[in-house]
Enzyme design. Structure first.
Site, PDB file in Angstrom:
ATOM      1  N   LYS A  14      64.455  48.310  44.436  1.00 51.72           N
ATOM      2  CA  LYS A  14      64.368  48.139  45.941  1.00 51.72           C
ATOM      3  C   LYS A  14      64.634  46.867  46.442  1.00 51.72           C
ATOM      4  O   LYS A  14      65.445  46.814  47.659  1.00 51.72           O
ATOM      5  CB  LYS A  14      62.801  48.493  46.226  1.00 51.72           C
ATOM      6  CG  LYS A  14      61.791  47.769  45.512  1.00 51.72           C
ATOM      7  CD  LYS A  14      60.416  48.234  45.859  1.00 51.72           C
ATOM      8  CE  LYS A  14      59.241  47.520  45.366  1.00 51.72           C
ATOM      9  NZ  LYS A  14      59.611  47.059  43.742  1.00 51.72           N
ATOM     10  N   ARG A  89      51.483  46.854  48.777  1.00 51.09           N
ATOM     11  CA  ARG A  89      51.279  47.356  47.538  1.00 51.09           C
ATOM     12  C   ARG A  89      50.115  48.207  47.222  1.00 51.09           C
ATOM     13  O   ARG A  89      49.653  48.574  46.069  1.00 51.09           O
ATOM     14  CB  ARG A  89      51.579  46.574  46.573  1.00 51.09           C
ATOM     15  CG  ARG A  89      53.081  46.252  45.829  1.00 51.09           C
ATOM     16  CD  ARG A  89      53.017  45.110  44.934  1.00 51.09           C
ATOM     17  NE  ARG A  89      53.902  45.198  43.872  1.00 51.09           N
ATOM     18  CZ  ARG A  89      55.037  44.510  43.915  1.00 51.09           C
ATOM     19  NH1 ARG A  89      55.471  43.999  45.178  1.00 51.09           N
ATOM     20  NH2 ARG A  89      55.974  44.400  42.816  1.00 51.09           N
ATOM     21  N   ARG A 128      67.125  43.485  32.960  1.00 51.98           N
ATOM     22  CA  ARG A 128      67.127  42.250  33.983  1.00 51.98           C
ATOM     23  C   ARG A 128      66.244  41.194  33.314  1.00 51.98           C
ATOM     24  O   ARG A 128      66.638  40.247  33.769  1.00 51.98           O
ATOM     25  CB  ARG A 128      66.084  42.841  35.294  1.00 51.98           C
ATOM     26  CG  ARG A 128      66.079  41.924  36.206  1.00 51.98           C
ATOM     27  CD  ARG A 128      65.396  42.444  37.533  1.00 51.98           C
ATOM     28  NE  ARG A 128      63.957  42.406  37.499  1.00 51.98           N
ATOM     29  CZ  ARG A 128      63.099  43.051  38.411  1.00 51.98           C
ATOM     30  NH1 ARG A 128      63.681  43.665  39.448  1.00 51.98           N
ATOM     31  NH2 ARG A 128      61.725  42.767  38.238  1.00 51.98           N
ATOM     32  N   ARG A 134      62.985  36.435  34.219  1.00 53.16           N
ATOM     33  CA  ARG A 134      61.989  36.286  34.977  1.00 53.16           C
ATOM     34  C   ARG A 134      60.411  36.205  34.093  1.00 53.16           C
ATOM     35  O   ARG A 134      60.482  36.729  33.049  1.00 53.16           O
ATOM     36  CB  ARG A 134      61.580  37.294  36.110  1.00 53.16           C
ATOM     37  CG  ARG A 134      62.037  37.147  37.410  1.00 53.16           C
ATOM     38  CD  ARG A 134      62.078  38.376  38.186  1.00 53.16           C
ATOM     39  NE  ARG A 134      60.824  39.208  38.140  1.00 53.16           N
ATOM     40  CZ  ARG A 134      60.437  39.945  39.144  1.00 53.16           C
ATOM     41  NH1 ARG A 134      61.466  40.296  39.899  1.00 53.16           N
ATOM     42  NH2 ARG A 134      59.244  40.618  39.196  1.00 53.16           N
ATOM     43  N   ARG A 145      52.903  46.285  34.606  1.00 51.83           N
ATOM     44  CA  ARG A 145      53.231  46.277  36.128  1.00 51.83           C
ATOM     45  C   ARG A 145      53.552  47.685  36.437  1.00 51.83           C
ATOM     46  O   ARG A 145      53.187  48.260  37.604  1.00 51.83           O
ATOM     47  CB  ARG A 145      54.763  45.511  36.342  1.00 51.83           C
ATOM     48  CG  ARG A 145      54.188  44.069  36.237  1.00 51.83           C
ATOM     49  CD  ARG A 145      55.656  43.207  36.093  1.00 51.83           C
ATOM     50  NE  ARG A 145      56.451  43.336  37.162  1.00 51.83           N
ATOM     51  CZ  ARG A 145      57.888  43.472  37.304  1.00 51.83           C
ATOM     52  NH1 ARG A 145      58.263  42.962  36.067  1.00 51.83           N
ATOM     53  NH2 ARG A 145      58.449  43.383  38.201  1.00 51.83           N
TER      54      ARG A 145
END
Ligand code: AMP
Length: 189
Positions: A14, A89, A128, A134, A145
């Site tokens: 997204k 969220r 990623r 990250r 998550r």
């Protein structure tokens, strides 16, 4: 003028798609994740409070993120529309957003939900992690998550379905194929 919301599980793409759409339509991308990461990096008080939640795959408390979005949507560049990326969220956040908009006699034009199966998400997020490094992209945090997403955020699909503005997009495929699907929906609004 478009006020859009991009939803989907972590790793659905997204953020990437929101960036492309914002570039095309010249509207700002309002990403609570990005704003929070900047606060962590700058060592602000908000950043210090948020960091622990983010690093363990939990949601930052509603009051904090609602405050962020409230401030951001008062900035002049959002006047001609925006894409909300990663907010809301939780149902409480969605309700707070509805109230913010109602106060200004505004409405969201579309909630886009990018759907991608769980197995594919984990692979993408690990990939990623290697590229971006990250702090919340370790396998354990990734799994958390996804749990957090399924518990707190997935119910918002229903929420926006009931509001009559939900559009589901198949988030599996080549990046520009998915961009094409999104643009087709947005151009039909
Ligand atoms: P993202 O970049 O959207 O994946 O967000 C990274 C992390 O920031 C999330 O795992 C949460 O800890 C936090 N975060 C971002 N947006 C929100 C939100 N709307 N509500 C609560 N926590 C958020």
């Amino acid at each position: 003028m478009k006020r859009l919301l991009f939803m989907g599980p972590p790793g659905a793409g997204k953020g990437t798609q929101a960036a492309i759409i914002c570039d095309t339509w010249q509207i700002p991308q309002v990403s609570t994740g990005e704003i929070l990461r900047a606060a962590v990096k700058n060592g602000t008080e908000m950043g210090r409070k948020a960091q622990e939640y983010m690093n363990s795959g939990q949601l930052v408390p509603d009051a904090v993120v609602i405050g962020i979005v409230e401030d951001r949507l008062q900035e002049a560049d959002t006047k001609n529309g925006y894409v909300l990326d990663g907010f809301p969220r939780t149902e409480a956040q969605a309700e707070a957003l509805d109230q913010m908009l109602a106060k200004r006699n505004q409405k969201l034009d579309c909630a886009l939900n990018l759907s991608v199966p769980d197995e594919e998400l984990i692979g993408r997020l690990l990939e990623r992690a290697k590229k971006e490094g990250r702090a919340d992209d370790t396998e354990e945090v990734i799994r958390q998550r996804l749990v957090t997403y399924n518990q707190s955020t997935r119910p918002l699909i229903d929420y926006y379905q009931k509001h009559g503005i939900l559009n589901n997009i198949d988030g599996v495929g080549a990046l520009d194929e998915i961009t094409g699907r999104i643009k087709a929906v947005l151009e039909s609004l």
